[in-house]
Design a protein around this motif. Sequence first.
Motif, mmCIF file in Angstrom:
data_model
loop_
_atom_site.group_PDB
_atom_site.id
_atom_site.type_symbol
_atom_site.label_atom_id
_atom_site.label_comp_id
_atom_site.label_asym_id
_atom_site.label_seq_id
_atom_site.Cartn_x
_atom_site.Cartn_y
_atom_site.Cartn_z
ATOM 1 N N THR A 31 27.684 -28.207 43.604
ATOM 2 C CA THR A 31 28.773 -29.072 43.130
ATOM 3 C C THR A 31 28.234 -30.127 42.166
ATOM 4 O O THR A 31 28.764 -30.320 41.067
ATOM 5 N N GLY A 32 27.140 -30.798 42.580
ATOM 6 C CA GLY A 32 26.543 -31.824 41.715
ATOM 7 C C GLY A 32 26.037 -31.215 40.415
ATOM 8 O O GLY A 32 26.247 -31.774 39.326
ATOM 9 N N ALA A 33 25.368 -30.062 40.513
ATOM 10 C CA ALA A 33 24.820 -29.411 39.318
ATOM 11 C C ALA A 33 25.953 -29.057 38.352
ATOM 12 O O ALA A 33 25.857 -29.279 37.144
ATOM 13 N N GLY A 34 27.050 -28.516 38.909
ATOM 14 C CA GLY A 34 28.197 -28.125 38.081
ATOM 15 C C GLY A 34 28.795 -29.337 37.373
ATOM 16 O O GLY A 34 29.140 -29.273 36.184
ATOM 17 N N ILE A 35 28.895 -30.457 38.087
ATOM 18 C CA ILE A 35 29.468 -31.671 37.485
ATOM 19 C C ILE A 35 28.537 -32.186 36.378
ATOM 20 O O ILE A 35 28.992 -32.573 35.292
ATOM 21 N N ALA A 36 27.231 -32.148 36.659
ATOM 22 C CA ALA A 36 26.260 -32.623 35.653
ATOM 23 C C ALA A 36 26.398 -31.807 34.371
ATOM 24 O O ALA A 36 26.418 -32.356 33.264
ATOM 25 N N LEU A 37 26.523 -30.491 34.526
ATOM 26 C CA LEU A 37 26.626 -29.627 33.339
ATOM 27 C C LEU A 37 27.937 -29.887 32.595
ATOM 28 O O LEU A 37 27.952 -30.030 31.369
ATOM 29 N N ASP A 38 29.023 -29.945 33.342
ATOM 30 C CA ASP A 38 30.326 -30.152 32.703
ATOM 31 C C ASP A 38 30.324 -31.472 31.927
ATOM 32 O O ASP A 38 30.710 -31.527 30.746
ATOM 33 N N ALA A 39 29.848 -32.545 32.599
ATOM 34 C CA ALA A 39 29.890 -33.871 31.961
ATOM 35 C C ALA A 39 28.937 -33.924 30.764
ATOM 36 O O ALA A 39 29.296 -34.470 29.704
ATOM 37 N N ALA A 40 27.755 -33.344 30.901
ATOM 38 C CA ALA A 40 26.775 -33.406 29.796
ATOM 39 C C ALA A 40 27.297 -32.633 28.581
ATOM 40 O O ALA A 40 27.126 -33.075 27.446
ATOM 41 N N THR A 41 27.963 -31.497 28.833
ATOM 42 C CA THR A 41 28.459 -30.715 27.693
ATOM 43 C C THR A 41 29.696 -31.361 27.054
ATOM 44 O O THR A 41 30.118 -30.967 25.979
ATOM 45 N N ARG A 42 30.273 -32.360 27.718
ATOM 46 C CA ARG A 42 31.385 -33.086 27.081
ATOM 47 C C ARG A 42 30.873 -34.364 26.413
ATOM 48 O O ARG A 42 31.636 -35.235 26.033
ATOM 49 N N GLY A 43 29.560 -34.501 26.379
ATOM 50 C CA GLY A 43 28.978 -35.622 25.641
ATOM 51 C C GLY A 43 28.713 -36.867 26.465
ATOM 52 O O GLY A 43 28.348 -37.909 25.918
ATOM 53 N N LEU A 44 28.876 -36.781 27.799
ATOM 54 C CA LEU A 44 28.607 -37.963 28.619
ATOM 55 C C LEU A 44 27.105 -38.075 28.896
ATOM 56 O O LEU A 44 26.378 -37.074 28.916
ATOM 57 N N LYS A 45 26.686 -39.320 29.132
ATOM 58 C CA LYS A 45 25.277 -39.580 29.465
ATOM 59 C C LYS A 45 25.163 -39.489 30.992
ATOM 60 O O LYS A 45 25.758 -40.310 31.703
ATOM 61 N N ALA A 182 22.191 -28.110 32.546
ATOM 62 C CA ALA A 182 22.641 -29.502 32.389
ATOM 63 C C ALA A 182 21.527 -30.331 31.738
ATOM 64 O O ALA A 182 21.778 -31.144 30.846
ATOM 65 N N VAL A 183 20.293 -30.086 32.175
ATOM 66 C CA VAL A 183 19.152 -30.826 31.615
ATOM 67 C C VAL A 183 18.986 -30.493 30.126
ATOM 68 O O VAL A 183 18.749 -31.381 29.302
ATOM 69 N N ARG A 184 19.172 -29.214 29.778
ATOM 70 C CA ARG A 184 19.079 -28.835 28.352
ATOM 71 C C ARG A 184 20.147 -29.555 27.520
ATOM 72 O O ARG A 184 19.971 -29.776 26.339
ATOM 73 N N HIS A 185 21.249 -29.921 28.185
ATOM 74 C CA HIS A 185 22.306 -30.646 27.466
ATOM 75 C C HIS A 185 22.163 -32.159 27.633
ATOM 76 O O HIS A 185 23.110 -32.906 27.383
ATOM 77 N N GLY A 186 21.015 -32.606 28.106
ATOM 78 C CA GLY A 186 20.709 -34.038 28.078
ATOM 79 C C GLY A 186 20.789 -34.760 29.416
ATOM 80 O O GLY A 186 20.475 -35.953 29.479
ATOM 81 N N ALA A 187 21.228 -34.091 30.497
ATOM 82 C CA ALA A 187 21.309 -34.786 31.788
ATOM 83 C C ALA A 187 19.895 -35.073 32.313
ATOM 84 O O ALA A 187 18.966 -34.309 32.050
ATOM 85 N N VAL A 188 19.755 -36.188 33.039
ATOM 86 C CA VAL A 188 18.470 -36.506 33.673
ATOM 87 C C VAL A 188 18.653 -36.247 35.168
ATOM 88 O O VAL A 188 19.424 -36.943 35.836
ATOM 89 N N CYS A 189 18.001 -35.212 35.694
ATOM 90 C CA CYS A 189 18.221 -34.798 37.091
ATOM 91 C C CYS A 189 16.906 -34.864 37.848
ATOM 92 O O CYS A 189 15.903 -34.306 37.397
ATOM 93 N N LEU A 190 16.931 -35.518 38.999
ATOM 94 C CA LEU A 190 15.687 -35.718 39.747
ATOM 95 C C LEU A 190 15.863 -35.310 41.206
ATOM 96 O O LEU A 190 16.804 -35.754 41.863
ATOM 97 N N ASN A 191 14.927 -34.486 41.688
ATOM 98 C CA ASN A 191 14.948 -34.165 43.118
ATOM 99 C C ASN A 191 14.039 -35.134 43.885
ATOM 100 O O ASN A 191 13.322 -35.934 43.289
ATOM 101 N N TYR A 192 14.107 -35.087 45.204
ATOM 102 C CA TYR A 192 13.341 -35.975 46.080
ATOM 103 C C TYR A 192 13.564 -37.440 45.722
ATOM 104 O O TYR A 192 12.625 -38.246 45.661
ATOM 105 N N CYS A 193 14.793 -37.787 45.448
ATOM 106 C CA CYS A 193 15.148 -39.158 45.100
ATOM 107 C C CYS A 193 16.486 -39.471 45.786
ATOM 108 O O CYS A 193 17.524 -38.925 45.414
ATOM 109 N N LYS A 194 16.401 -40.339 46.803
ATOM 110 C CA LYS A 194 17.590 -40.583 47.640
ATOM 111 C C LYS A 194 18.360 -41.813 47.161
ATOM 112 O O LYS A 194 17.745 -42.845 46.871
ATOM 113 N N ALA A 195 19.677 -41.691 47.096
ATOM 114 C CA ALA A 195 20.517 -42.873 46.852
ATOM 115 C C ALA A 195 20.637 -43.589 48.192
ATOM 116 O O ALA A 195 21.197 -43.040 49.144
#
Length: 556
Positions: A31-45, A182-195
Amino acid sequence: MNTFSALDRSTYIDQLKDNTFDLLIIGGGITGAGIALDAATRGLKVALVEKLDFASGTSGRSTKLIHGGLRYLKQLDIGLVREVGSERAIVHKLAPHLVTPEKMLLPLIENGTYGYFATSLGLKVYDVLAGVEGDDRRTMLSREEAIKKEPLLRKDFLKGAGYYAEYRTDDARLTIEVMKTAVRHGAVCLNYCKATKFIYEQDKVIGAACLDEFGQQAFDIKSRFIVSAAGPWVDNLRKKDKSLSGKHLFHSKGVHLVVPKERFPLQQAVYFDVPDGRMMFAIPRQTITYIGTTDTKFEGDINRIRTNQKDVDYLLDGVNNMFPDVKLNYNDILSTWAGVRPLIHETGKSASELSRKDEIFESPSGLISIAGGKLTGYRKMAERIVDLVAKRFCKQFDKDIPDCKTDAVVLMKDPLKDTDEVHDFCNKEILAKVKAKGLKAEAATYLVLNYGKNATTILDNMKATEMAPEIALALSELHFGIHYEMVLHPNDFFVRRTGRLFFNIDSVYKLKDLVLDEMRKQFQLPNELAEKYAAEIELALEEATHFPVDAVKENV
Ligand code: FAD
């Protein structure tokens, strides 16, 4: 653009610390990956943080089908059937090496879930709703035809079968490919990082405090909008936001067993009735067959979901009822996995009666949460969330965000076009390379289905050593995983990038010391961390192969 190399984590952390993002996503499942890709391809940071590895939650523990949800037709959930049905074809088109057609046999039995005419009509409606065409359309089989397709079926109560099209995938690999795109479209995605907590300004959420597990570094991420895609953990985050009221999650546990193909030599995938009125899948894959799933209320610790004896007994009984000559028992089990579905609670309904629809929660602080849904429907879930963010964006910042376009964003940098090209690539180019390297022919299919065209890179980078070619191949895969897929712990490699723990557990026993040694060198791991990783591998092996008797507070 980031390379998605685990060796570049400090750069990604700097990017997360130093920028204000348009959208921060918490949770690195599908779900998170899909949102990251959708948002990044619409030009969001876009920024995304995942507390463990990508797909370490439910998205690595599913039945691994991209399916139209035949059971939702029975629940008359036409909208859901239509959506996931048409999504199957889109996701297949976006990653044809990873989402592959799988014909499914649905045996019709005396007093079974589906009668002949209901199945015939139901599968036809299913085909229409999902836009299935040509040879993929359902056919109805006589008893004899069904037995020919799958001779292991129980004969005394068999009346015929439905035969229809589904798709098979590897859920964790699908998640990582969506994340990489998503990363190729500019998203910054990090694992092992807890909110760890939310940051507020005038009661509005404006960021999250995060903890990087690897460097034990705490830092804040600032963002205009924040979405929690934390799957089974969504309510934990709603609680942190003090907005957990009204609808809440219901955790339903699902277990799968893996047995050797020689012990359960299915010719083809089957979706069959079990004695309690539910249905189960049995799916042949490489050298194994896997069986699942259970669907029981789970009240234990969602950070540690284990297969127990009750789950195993249920699944073995189900298989032995439909395939009585097979006589599966505990000694046949090679591996197992267990996960929980993040469903939406509905008073009076049992786990298997609950809808699989997704639900969006908007809190007064501005936090948006999404849960429920299916792996199959990830793209549409993402579209709904980003549409909502876009609406708010327009209102608050007077900026128009374009419409969703992920139905045309392929999930590989250098994609294979369709199933024919996947077969050609596998049977010509990769098979020849595999043979030249001294590997078994089956390695070609494994590599292409896992990595698409990157199979070439992995084979070309195999080092000429005195080691067996299978070991040289695994080390080349590990190198690829570390440099391009954020492999940080050995289990990221064994469980989620290669599926070895489930589908080739022997190779984990053979490779575990070598992989750990290689990671020790690559990451210059201090001894105590290497020991921690070694213990993690042992724990994963133990959990996949041992089943406690006590159901604790589970399986209610
Ligand atoms: P998850 O994959 O659980 O991701 C949420 C992530 O959030 C986790 O990785 C977690 O670590 C992270 N997280 C939580 N808290 C924090 C925090 N504070 N900071 C950072 N990260 C955090 N669907 C299908 O379409 N086909 C199937 O065949 C299928 N079979 C299934 C079988 C079973 C047994 C189960 C359980 C589910 C199945 N599903 C299937 C459903 C599907 O797997 C799920 O709907 C989907 O994987 C949910 O994904 P998600 O990203 O929402 O949740």
